[in-house]
Write a protein that holds these residues in place. Structure first.
Motif, PDB file in Angstrom:
ATOM      1  N   PRO A  97       0.812  -1.230   0.000  1.00 22.95           N
ATOM      2  CA  PRO A  97       0.000   0.000   0.000  1.00 22.95           C
ATOM      3  C   PRO A  97       0.833   1.262   0.000  1.00 22.95           C
ATOM      4  N   ARG A  98       0.360   2.294  -0.676  1.00 23.45           N
ATOM      5  CA  ARG A  98       0.968   3.614  -0.611  1.00 23.45           C
ATOM      6  C   ARG A  98       0.607   4.250   0.722  1.00 23.45           C
ATOM      7  N   LEU A  99       1.391   5.234   1.137  1.00 18.59           N
ATOM      8  CA  LEU A  99       1.192   5.853   2.449  1.00 18.59           C
ATOM      9  C   LEU A  99      -0.194   6.454   2.588  1.00 18.59           C
ATOM     10  N   ASP A 100      -0.633   7.243   1.617  1.00 20.91           N
ATOM     11  CA  ASP A 100      -1.930   7.904   1.742  1.00 20.91           C
ATOM     12  C   ASP A 100      -3.069   6.895   1.805  1.00 20.91           C
ATOM     13  N   ARG A 101      -2.960   5.816   1.028  1.00 19.05           N
ATOM     14  CA  ARG A 101      -4.024   4.799   1.038  1.00 19.05           C
ATOM     15  C   ARG A 101      -4.028   4.014   2.343  1.00 19.05           C
ATOM     16  N   ALA A 102      -2.849   3.750   2.888  1.00 21.12           N
ATOM     17  CA  ALA A 102      -2.770   3.033   4.164  1.00 21.12           C
ATOM     18  C   ALA A 102      -3.401   3.855   5.280  1.00 21.12           C
ATOM     19  N   LEU A 103      -3.171   5.176   5.262  1.00 28.59           N
ATOM     20  CA  LEU A 103      -3.740   6.044   6.289  1.00 28.59           C
ATOM     21  C   LEU A 103      -5.257   6.169   6.130  1.00 28.59           C
ATOM     22  N   LYS A 104      -5.723   6.259   4.905  1.00 32.28           N
ATOM     23  CA  LYS A 104      -7.171   6.349   4.673  1.00 32.28           C
ATOM     24  C   LYS A 104      -7.877   5.082   5.138  1.00 32.28           C
ATOM     25  N   LYS A 105      -7.216   3.945   4.991  1.00 25.60           N
ATOM     26  CA  LYS A 105      -7.806   2.686   5.432  1.00 25.60           C
ATOM     27  C   LYS A 105      -8.002   2.686   6.948  1.00 25.60           C
ATOM     28  N   HIS A 175      11.246  13.741   4.531  1.00 26.07           N
ATOM     29  CA  HIS A 175      11.382  13.399   3.111  1.00 26.07           C
ATOM     30  C   HIS A 175      10.101  12.756   2.581  1.00 26.07           C
ATOM     31  N   ASN A 176       9.397  12.012   3.445  1.00 24.72           N
ATOM     32  CA  ASN A 176       8.164  11.333   3.039  1.00 24.72           C
ATOM     33  C   ASN A 176       6.903  12.130   3.374  1.00 24.72           C
ATOM     34  N   HIS A 177       7.074  13.355   3.873  1.00 23.14           N
ATOM     35  CA  HIS A 177       5.933  14.248   4.174  1.00 23.14           C
ATOM     36  C   HIS A 177       4.940  13.570   5.122  1.00 23.14           C
ATOM     37  N   ILE A 178       5.469  12.921   6.141  1.00 25.57           N
ATOM     38  CA  ILE A 178       4.627  12.162   7.070  1.00 25.57           C
ATOM     39  C   ILE A 178       3.597  13.052   7.763  1.00 25.57           C
ATOM     40  N   VAL A 179       4.049  14.198   8.274  1.00 27.00           N
ATOM     41  CA  VAL A 179       3.147  15.060   9.058  1.00 27.00           C
ATOM     42  C   VAL A 179       1.970  15.526   8.212  1.00 27.00           C
ATOM     43  N   GLN A 180       2.235  16.008   7.017  1.00 28.06           N
ATOM     44  CA  GLN A 180       1.160  16.522   6.162  1.00 28.06           C
ATOM     45  C   GLN A 180       0.165  15.425   5.799  1.00 28.06           C
ATOM     46  N   LYS A 181       0.671  14.247   5.522  1.00 24.83           N
ATOM     47  CA  LYS A 181      -0.224  13.161   5.139  1.00 24.83           C
ATOM     48  C   LYS A 181      -1.046  12.655   6.318  1.00 24.83           C
ATOM     49  N   LEU A 182      -0.488  12.737   7.514  1.00 24.01           N
ATOM     50  CA  LEU A 182      -1.274  12.412   8.704  1.00 24.01           C
ATOM     51  C   LEU A 182      -2.389  13.432   8.895  1.00 24.01           C
ATOM     52  N   ARG A 183      -2.084  14.699   8.684  1.00 28.45           N
ATOM     53  CA  ARG A 183      -3.105  15.743   8.809  1.00 28.45           C
ATOM     54  C   ARG A 183      -4.203  15.548   7.770  1.00 28.45           C
TER      55      ARG A 183
END
Length: 277
Positions: A97-105, A175-183
């Motif tokens: 899974p991509r990061l954004d899809r894993a978080l949405k799940k 580098h992976n923009h973790i904070v923004q994608k969590l928000r």
């Protein structure tokens, strides 16, 4: 004649067996993925049946069996086995899974928090500049750094691309923009002290870490208790890494480091099948 039925001196044809501690579900899944791929590319013939190829590849990944050993025991060339291993790794990694899809799940499942941590996968030493950048001063060894996210039960959700061993966890997270994608996903994260300073919004922090003591400002009793609470809550992320490292090929990476990201993501898919909390 050897009356004890043991191999005679100089005999190179002795064979040993080793149990492959994987579920039937995993074997069936990988075999199905490979068959689907062979059908898609119109490959009608391989030197061994698809199921046998699956077992060989999984033995390399699970037990870190040497390519030459697996080749000799199955009467194929080392190049053929290596090609099979790389082929299956690529097919499985494509399903990670991509990061954004894993978080949405996680959000859809009603989750509110994920756990984040980093790990170093040891590699063989290399020459020149490649050797220096992969040396981790923190771990005193050569390797590649990965970040991983798990849910609160320790199930792996996502693995980052490989970074040189000298990289820091906080730099890799940025580098992976973790904070923004969590928000964007409306989630928070618990992390260790290696991520202090990652979230630059003190009024609405997304990444929660403990406090670091300094020479002039030792931690108060309350701060120490908060650190202990965060550490206990994020303990399951270590279980996720332990599950991943059951794949002994990660004990010391001998494959081309350029394949490391693909390998870790393939193992993420396999680990997800093998363990579900």
């Amino acid at each position: 004649m050897n009356k004890t039925n043991e191999p005679a001196e100089g005999d190179t044809h002795a064979v040993y067996t080793c149990r492959l501690p994987l579920s039937t579900t995993t074997l069936t899944f990988v075999t199905g993925v490979l068959r689907e791929h062979l059908k898609a590319i119109g490959s009608r013939w391989r030197k061994l049946p698809t199921g046998k190829i699956t077992i060989i590849v999984l033995a390399v990944l699970r037990h870190d069996q040497r390519i030459t050993d697996m080749a000799g025991g199955n009467h194929v060339s080392p190049g053929t086995v290596l090609r099979w291993v790389r082929e299956v790794i690529a097919l499985l990694a494509a399903r990670a899974p991509r990061l954004d899809r894993a978080l949405k799940k996680i959000t859809k499942a009603g989750g509110e928090v994920v756990l984040i941590d980093g790990t170093l996968i040891r590699t063989e030493r290399r020459t020149g500049a490649d050797d220096r950048k992969n040396y981790s001063g923190k771990h005193k060894t050569h390797g590649l750094l990965f970040l991983a996210l798990t849910d609160v039960a320790g199930n792996l959700l996502w693995i980052s691309a490989a970074r040189p061993g000298r990289s820091s966890e906080i730099t890799t997270a940025r580098h992976n923009h973790i904070v923004q994608k969590l928000r964007d996903a409306g989630l928070g994260a618990l992390a260790d002290l290696g991520f202090v300073g990652l979230d630059d919004d003190p009024d609405d922090p997304i990444v929660i870490t403990g406090r670091k003591a300094t020479r002039d400002k030792p931690l108060t009793r309350t701060q120490k208790q908060v650190n202990q609470l965060i550490a206990s809550e994020r303990a399951p992320v270590e279980h996720g890494f332990a599950d991943l490292k059951n794949w002994r090929i990660l004990t010391k990476l001998r494959l081309d480091p350029a394949l490391a990201t693909m390998l870790l993501r393939a193992l993420l898919v396999l680990t997800t099948i093998e363990t579900a909390r």
